[in-house]
Design a protein around this motif. Structure first.
Motif, PDB file in Angstrom:
ATOM      1  N   PRO A 297       0.814  -1.231   0.000  1.00 39.91           N
ATOM      2  CA  PRO A 297       0.000   0.000   0.000  1.00 39.91           C
ATOM      3  C   PRO A 297       0.840   1.271   0.000  1.00 39.91           C
ATOM      4  N   VAL A 298       1.936   1.270   0.753  1.00 44.49           N
ATOM      5  CA  VAL A 298       2.815   2.444   0.772  1.00 44.49           C
ATOM      6  C   VAL A 298       3.354   2.716  -0.625  1.00 44.49           C
ATOM      7  N   CYS A 299       3.720   1.614  -1.306  1.00 43.51           N
ATOM      8  CA  CYS A 299       4.269   1.753  -2.666  1.00 43.51           C
ATOM      9  C   CYS A 299       3.237   2.334  -3.620  1.00 43.51           C
ATOM     10  N   VAL A 300       2.043   1.800  -3.580  1.00 47.55           N
ATOM     11  CA  VAL A 300       1.023   2.196  -4.544  1.00 47.55           C
ATOM     12  C   VAL A 300       0.640   3.663  -4.348  1.00 47.55           C
ATOM     13  N   SER A 301       0.561   4.066  -3.106  1.00 47.85           N
ATOM     14  CA  SER A 301       0.255   5.464  -2.811  1.00 47.85           C
ATOM     15  C   SER A 301       1.343   6.388  -3.354  1.00 47.85           C
TER      16      SER A 301
END
Lengths: 77, 77
Positions: A12-16
């Motif tokens: 999730p951190v990456c996608v954001s």
């Protein structure tokens, strides 16, 4: 301008961070590589100096590690 | 496009990241704030969610912490 490469592993951190950077830098100027799905790219990322994902490798070869998501060692495991 | 804000404290890690981001995003789209020199901006940065510098606050309010340079607590000290 050469392209930057954004390495990530789908967290999730990456996608954001990916969405933010695509908006800021522009789709035309950035290649996105999911090293969780493309394991062959892990060595390429390591050689570029990527220690954790998400990370942005700029056209001049600098590595910007962004909002620590996962160690590349964890992605390899 | 609204502007992003790049918070930094003048450290070598910050300056390197600043140059990369200015090149990638463009001078017109980014405000640079040196919280070491503008102490009044530290509260603004903290309210935006900045935990360490260098950090980029995007137009939609997300905070991208980049290549850990210094904790904002250390800058305040």
């Amino acid at each position: 301008m050469s392209k930057s490469i954004f390495y990530h592993a789908g967290c999730p951190v990456c996608v954001s961070a990916e969405q933010d950077l695509l908006n800021l830098i522009g789709l035309d100027h950035i290649d996105v590589v999911h090293i969780g799905e493309e394991a062959s790219k892990i060595t390429e990322a390591e050689n570029a100096g990527v220690k954790s994902v998400p990370a942005l490798v700029t056209p001049n070869g600098n590595v910007l590690h962004i909002n620590f998501g996962a160690s590349i060692e964890d992605v390899k495991a």
